[in-house]
Design a protein around this motif. Structure first.
Motif, PDB file in Angstrom:
ATOM      1  N   PRO A 105      29.034  43.008  33.601  1.00 60.31           N
ATOM      2  CA  PRO A 105      30.436  42.844  34.023  1.00 60.31           C
ATOM      3  C   PRO A 105      30.974  44.019  34.839  1.00 60.31           C
ATOM      4  CG  PRO A 105      30.160  42.279  31.704  1.00 60.31           C
ATOM      5  CD  PRO A 105      28.874  42.895  32.145  1.00 60.31           C
ATOM      6  N   VAL A 106      30.401  45.199  34.643  1.00 65.76           N
ATOM      7  CA  VAL A 106      30.884  46.389  35.355  1.00 65.76           C
ATOM      8  C   VAL A 106      30.656  46.258  36.857  1.00 65.76           C
ATOM      9  CG1 VAL A 106      30.608  48.892  35.603  1.00 65.76           C
ATOM     10  CG2 VAL A 106      30.549  47.848  33.334  1.00 65.76           C
ATOM     11  N   VAL A 107      29.595  45.547  37.268  1.00 69.39           N
ATOM     12  CA  VAL A 107      29.293  45.447  38.696  1.00 69.39           C
ATOM     13  C   VAL A 107      30.028  44.288  39.369  1.00 69.39           C
ATOM     14  CG1 VAL A 107      27.016  46.445  38.302  1.00 69.39           C
ATOM     15  CG2 VAL A 107      27.251  43.955  38.440  1.00 69.39           C
ATOM     16  N   ARG A 108      30.764  43.511  38.601  1.00 69.46           N
ATOM     17  CA  ARG A 108      31.526  42.411  39.201  1.00 69.46           C
ATOM     18  C   ARG A 108      32.676  42.952  40.043  1.00 69.46           C
ATOM     19  NH1 ARG A 108      31.037  37.099  37.864  1.00 69.46           N
ATOM     20  NH2 ARG A 108      29.713  36.562  36.079  1.00 69.46           N
ATOM     21  N   ASP A 109      32.856  42.378  41.225  1.00 71.17           N
ATOM     22  CA  ASP A 109      33.973  42.721  42.091  1.00 71.17           C
ATOM     23  C   ASP A 109      35.058  41.657  41.919  1.00 71.17           C
ATOM     24  OD1 ASP A 109      35.465  44.069  43.887  1.00 71.17           O
ATOM     25  OD2 ASP A 109      34.208  43.654  45.644  1.00 71.17           O
ATOM     26  N   HIS A 110      36.323  42.070  41.954  1.00 70.49           N
ATOM     27  CA  HIS A 110      37.414  41.113  41.737  1.00 70.49           C
ATOM     28  C   HIS A 110      37.582  40.224  42.956  1.00 70.49           C
ATOM     29  CE1 HIS A 110      41.502  39.547  40.967  1.00 70.49           C
ATOM     30  NE2 HIS A 110      41.182  39.746  39.700  1.00 70.49           N
ATOM     31  N   PRO A 111      37.600  38.884  42.785  1.00 70.42           N
ATOM     32  CA  PRO A 111      37.791  37.985  43.924  1.00 70.42           C
ATOM     33  C   PRO A 111      39.141  38.224  44.602  1.00 70.42           C
ATOM     34  CG  PRO A 111      36.995  36.766  42.017  1.00 70.42           C
ATOM     35  CD  PRO A 111      37.365  38.142  41.532  1.00 70.42           C
ATOM     36  N   SER A 112      39.146  38.275  45.936  1.00 65.78           N
ATOM     37  CA  SER A 112      40.402  38.571  46.630  1.00 65.78           C
ATOM     38  C   SER A 112      40.489  37.973  48.032  1.00 65.78           C
ATOM     39  CB  SER A 112      40.605  40.091  46.725  1.00 65.78           C
ATOM     40  OG  SER A 112      39.553  40.680  47.466  1.00 65.78           O
ATOM     41  N   GLU A 113      39.490  37.199  48.465  1.00 65.99           N
ATOM     42  CA  GLU A 113      39.496  36.665  49.826  1.00 65.99           C
ATOM     43  C   GLU A 113      39.768  35.168  49.812  1.00 65.99           C
ATOM     44  OE1 GLU A 113      36.504  39.139  52.514  1.00 65.99           O
ATOM     45  OE2 GLU A 113      35.554  38.401  50.688  1.00 65.99           O
ATOM     46  N   PHE A 114      40.777  34.784  50.556  1.00 65.67           N
ATOM     47  CA  PHE A 114      41.249  33.405  50.610  1.00 65.67           C
ATOM     48  C   PHE A 114      40.229  32.484  51.277  1.00 65.67           C
ATOM     49  CE2 PHE A 114      43.622  30.542  53.636  1.00 65.67           C
ATOM     50  CZ  PHE A 114      43.913  29.551  52.717  1.00 65.67           C
ATOM     51  N   ILE A 115      39.965  31.322  50.636  1.00 64.45           N
ATOM     52  CA  ILE A 115      39.138  30.273  51.235  1.00 64.45           C
ATOM     53  C   ILE A 115      40.062  29.122  51.634  1.00 64.45           C
ATOM     54  CG2 ILE A 115      37.346  28.545  50.836  1.00 64.45           C
ATOM     55  CD1 ILE A 115      35.981  30.437  48.951  1.00 64.45           C
ATOM     56  N   GLU A 116      40.065  28.783  52.910  1.00 67.24           N
ATOM     57  CA  GLU A 116      40.900  27.689  53.403  1.00 67.24           C
ATOM     58  C   GLU A 116      40.136  26.379  53.278  1.00 67.24           C
ATOM     59  OE1 GLU A 116      43.506  28.074  57.097  1.00 67.24           O
ATOM     60  OE2 GLU A 116      41.924  26.715  57.773  1.00 67.24           O
TER      61      GLU A 116
ATOM     62  N   GLY B   8      48.382  39.732  55.544  1.00 62.03           N
ATOM     63  CA  GLY B   8      47.017  40.113  55.874  1.00 62.03           C
ATOM     64  C   GLY B   8      45.965  39.169  55.338  1.00 62.03           C
ATOM     65  N   LYS B   9      46.350  38.246  54.457  1.00 61.39           N
ATOM     66  CA  LYS B   9      45.408  37.277  53.894  1.00 61.39           C
ATOM     67  C   LYS B   9      45.807  35.859  54.295  1.00 61.39           C
ATOM     68  CE  LYS B   9      44.185  40.249  50.014  1.00 61.39           C
ATOM     69  NZ  LYS B   9      44.184  40.435  48.539  1.00 61.39           N
ATOM     70  N   THR B  10      47.020  35.465  53.938  1.00 62.00           N
ATOM     71  CA  THR B  10      47.540  34.173  54.406  1.00 62.00           C
ATOM     72  C   THR B  10      48.799  34.450  55.231  1.00 62.00           C
ATOM     73  OG1 THR B  10      48.701  33.900  52.282  1.00 62.00           O
ATOM     74  CG2 THR B  10      46.553  32.840  52.510  1.00 62.00           C
TER      75      THR B  10
ATOM     76  N   ARG C  54      44.548  30.762  38.712  1.00 62.72           N
ATOM     77  CA  ARG C  54      44.928  32.043  38.122  1.00 62.72           C
ATOM     78  C   ARG C  54      44.662  33.227  39.049  1.00 62.72           C
ATOM     79  NH1 ARG C  54      42.374  29.531  33.495  1.00 62.72           N
ATOM     80  NH2 ARG C  54      43.969  28.843  32.015  1.00 62.72           N
ATOM     81  N   LEU C  55      43.854  33.026  40.083  1.00 63.49           N
ATOM     82  CA  LEU C  55      43.548  34.115  41.017  1.00 63.49           C
ATOM     83  C   LEU C  55      44.288  33.958  42.336  1.00 63.49           C
ATOM     84  CD1 LEU C  55      39.700  34.562  40.466  1.00 63.49           C
ATOM     85  CD2 LEU C  55      41.589  35.781  39.384  1.00 63.49           C
ATOM     86  N   MET C  56      45.266  33.060  42.377  1.00 63.05           N
ATOM     87  CA  MET C  56      45.980  32.795  43.626  1.00 63.05           C
ATOM     88  C   MET C  56      46.612  34.056  44.200  1.00 63.05           C
ATOM     89  SD  MET C  56      49.068  30.088  44.320  1.00 63.05           S
ATOM     90  CE  MET C  56      49.998  30.069  45.846  1.00 63.05           C
ATOM     91  N   ASN C  57      47.278  34.838  43.359  1.00 61.49           N
ATOM     92  CA  ASN C  57      47.981  36.024  43.859  1.00 61.49           C
ATOM     93  C   ASN C  57      47.043  37.039  44.499  1.00 61.49           C
ATOM     94  OD1 ASN C  57      50.475  35.070  43.102  1.00 61.49           O
ATOM     95  ND2 ASN C  57      50.482  36.104  41.119  1.00 61.49           N
ATOM     96  N   ALA C  58      45.773  37.029  44.096  1.00 63.30           N
ATOM     97  CA  ALA C  58      44.812  37.976  44.659  1.00 63.30           C
ATOM     98  C   ALA C  58      44.382  37.586  46.066  1.00 63.30           C
ATOM     99  CB  ALA C  58      43.582  38.084  43.756  1.00 63.30           C
ATOM    100  N   GLY C  59      44.588  36.309  46.433  1.00 67.30           N
ATOM    101  CA  GLY C  59      44.085  35.841  47.713  1.00 67.30           C
ATOM    102  C   GLY C  59      45.133  35.489  48.742  1.00 67.30           C
ATOM    103  N   ILE C  60      46.428  35.717  48.426  1.00 74.41           N
ATOM    104  CA  ILE C  60      47.476  35.357  49.374  1.00 74.41           C
ATOM    105  C   ILE C  60      48.332  36.576  49.700  1.00 74.41           C
ATOM    106  CG2 ILE C  60      47.554  33.009  48.470  1.00 74.41           C
ATOM    107  CD1 ILE C  60      50.186  33.728  47.077  1.00 74.41           C
TER     108      ILE C  60
END
Length: 377
Positions: free
Chosen positions: A35-46, A277-279, A268-274
């Protein structure tokens, strides 16, 4: 060489092409991920679907299931997402779809083959087709084989992979069948007690890794028996994944395509991707305002069925009309594709029937900027 191929549930070619020449062998159960090497999702997929992009945004590395009912167009929605999904503003990146169909009929398999070929999506996709007539044990293998391919393409080849699994309910039925044959002690509704752990071993293979360019995003689809969201399959899935997209039978009866119930859905991860600069910088406020007005409109619709529309005020009638227009125009976009800009512009158009002081969920600078933009027009 896997990209562009159509395989059966165990990975053997179905497209008449040459046999696969393996460059490496991998355990289909995957390797434990620290789990330590996991990166937090943050890039929007359209995805091109307003109800998802605008209100329940999907980001790279997320696992976002689609909760459907038997007879609802979940497979068509999955195929559309597979063909239309992209990341705005990113060029030169390799994007691949791994599509695993579990326990489907021959007719559904023909639909997927035809759709991927006709839309050109097969050029950047890998299809696994497990038919209902195939052995039950192969249904347990199909998603694991697909996810092993996805991990190789994502974490070793540096590609961005979208994995679509349909239908997880068929997978769980096979799990129950095999558990019964082994005479294991059944749990809720006859499903094995370890089904939560088993599903987690699939869903948790999505994500991003620090220092790796690629990603694995999951869109599992499951059909809820009797449209019951408390059934063990959707119930356990909801605990593991980061939200859900729920299809509505009522909207489907009204001919709204895709019939997504946005109030019952969640990312639940919406705020990380919008956002800026993202949307777009007004995305969060616009989404909150749409939710608020739609929820109030739905309440008024239930009230009208009891007391009649004559008892409503003018403001209530506007909210009622908004809910109707939102479902028919914003959610019901038909077979067309919308960019995130088109989605947010349509949202502002729907909100145009309200006074600026009523848009309490949107920051005043965004409301003023929109009004200035309309004045210029």
């Amino acid at each position: 060489d896997l990209v562009g191929r159509i395989l059966d549930g165990s990975g053997s070619p179905l497209d008449g092409g040459p046999p696969l020449a393996p460059a490496a062998f991998r355990d289909v159960n995957g390797a434990p991920l620290n789990p330590v090497v996991r990166d937090h999702p943050s890039e929007f997929i359209e995805t091109g679907i307003s109800a998802i992009d605008g209100l329940n945004t999907l980001v790279r590395g997320q696992k976002l299931p689609i909760f459907s009912g038997f007879g609802l167009p979940a497979t068509q929605l999955a195929a559309r997402i597979a063909a239309d999904a992209r990341v705005p503003g990113r060029t030169g990146e390799e994007f691949v779809v791994v599509f695993a169909a579990i326990g489907i009929t021959e007719r559904e398999a023909s639909f997927f083959r035809r759709f991927f070929v006709e839309t050109g999506a097969l050029e950047y996709a890998v299809l696994f087709l497990n038919l209902a007539e195939d052995p039950a044990i192969e249904r347990l293998l199909t998603p694991r084989a697909a996810l092993t391919v996805a991990e190789h393409l994502g974490f070793e080849e540096g590609m961005h992979v979208l994995v679509i699994l349909t239908d997880v309910t068929n997978y769980c039925e096979a799990l129950r069948e095999i558990a019964a044959a082994r005479e294991e002690i059944p749990g809720r509704r006859g499903y094995p007690g370890y089904m939560y752990t088993d599903l987690a071993s699939l869903y948790e293979r999505a994500g991003r890794i620090h220092g790796r360019a690629g990603s694995v995003t999951q869109l599992p689809i499951l059909s809820m028996p009797d449209d019951d969201v408390t059934h063990p399959i959707p119930d356990l899935t909801g605990y593991i994944t980061e939200g859900q997209i729920v299809l509505s039978r009522e909207l489907d009866r009204r001919g709204i395509v895709p019939p997504i119930d946005v109030l019952a859905s969640l990312s639940r991860l919406m705020n990380a991707g919008i956002g800026d600069g993202k949307t777009r910088d007004d995305h969060r406020g616009v989404a909150d305002q749409l939710y608020a007005f739609l929820a109030r409109g739905r309440e008024l619709r239930r009230l009208v069925s009891i007391v009649g529309e004559q008892a409503l005020s003018d403001d209530d009638r506007r909210l009622l009309a908004f809910a109707e227009s939102f479902e028919e125009r914003f959610v019901g976009q038909g077979s067309g594709r919308r960019s995130i800009e088109d989605t947010l512009d349509l949202a502002w158009e729907l909100l145009g029937g309200f006074r600026p002081e009523e848009l309490k969920r949107i920051k005043p600078p965004h409301v003023e900027a929109r009004l200035r933009k309309e004045d210029v027009r």
